[in-house]
Design an enzyme around this catalytic site. Structure first.
Site, short mmCIF file in Angstrom:
data_model
loop_
_atom_site.label_atom_id
_atom_site.label_comp_id
_atom_site.label_asym_id
_atom_site.label_seq_id
_atom_site.Cartn_x
_atom_site.Cartn_y
_atom_site.Cartn_z
CG HIS A 86 -1.75 -1.11 1.46
ND1 HIS A 86 -2.82 -1.39 0.65
CD2 HIS A 86 -1.74 -2.09 2.41
CE1 HIS A 86 -3.43 -2.48 1.09
NE2 HIS A 86 -2.80 -2.93 2.16
CB CYS A 133 -4.03 2.72 -1.37
SG CYS A 133 -2.92 1.38 -1.81
CG HIS A 136 -4.84 -1.94 -3.29
ND1 HIS A 136 -3.93 -1.93 -2.26
CD2 HIS A 136 -4.56 -3.04 -4.04
CE1 HIS A 136 -3.13 -3.00 -2.38
NE2 HIS A 136 -3.50 -3.68 -3.44
CG MET A 141 -7.05 1.27 0.13
SD MET A 141 -5.78 0.01 0.27
CE MET A 141 -5.00 0.52 1.81
CU LIG Z 1 -3.56 -0.46 -0.91
#
Ligand SMILES: [Cu+2]
Length: 148
Positions: A86, A133, A136, A141
């Site tokens: 991440h 992120c 993602h 995210m």
């Molecule tokens: Cu992530």
């Protein structure tokens, strides 16, 4: 000491007592003002530190919490939790303060659980600071920090 002298002497004494009482009164008043100004302006609680987990405990691709309200002066710690890698990119175009958004961005991927970095919101412009992120973002995210 004649009667008149005595009266004058007493008057002097009274005057100097009155004067010192006035001075004391001023000193007490000053102290009270200082104390009360502290009570009004000093923060009632120390700056807080919050943690946002990257990847939920259940392994979802999300920040936990994904919405956080802080006060100027607080610190937010982003902690790598589950399903890495991440990172955290603050959306400077939609942040209350662009410079802070750029400074708070952590482009570098965090690979292992427990890795963390901190963002200080000292002197932060009140408003919203959205972030996401990168790997993602498509999975949703993303999150938002609101500075009061
Ligand atoms: Cu992530």
């Amino acid at each position: 000491m004649g009667n008149e002298d005595k009266i004058i002497y007493e008057e002097h004494a009274m005057k100097s007592i009155a004067a010192s009482l006035r001075r004391m009164g001023l000193a007490v008043l000053t102290v009270l003002l200082v104390i009360s100004s502290f009570a009004v302006f000093a923060p009632t609680a120390a700056a807080a530190e919050y943690t946002i987990k990257m990847g939920t405990d259940r392994g979802m691709l999300a920040f936990e919490p994904n919405k956080l309200t802080v006060k100027a002066g607080d610190t937010v710690k982003f902690m790598n939790n589950k399903v890495p890698p991440h990172n955290v990119v603050f959306d400077s175009g939609h942040s209350a303060n662009k410079d802070l958004a750029v400074k708070a961005t952590h482009k570098q991927m965090m690979m292992s659980p427990g890795q963390s970095f901190e963002v200080s919101f000292a002197d932060a412009t009140p408003g919203e600071y959205p972030f996401y992120c990168e790997p993602h973002r498509g999975a949703g995210m993303a999150g938002k920090i609101i500075v009061e």
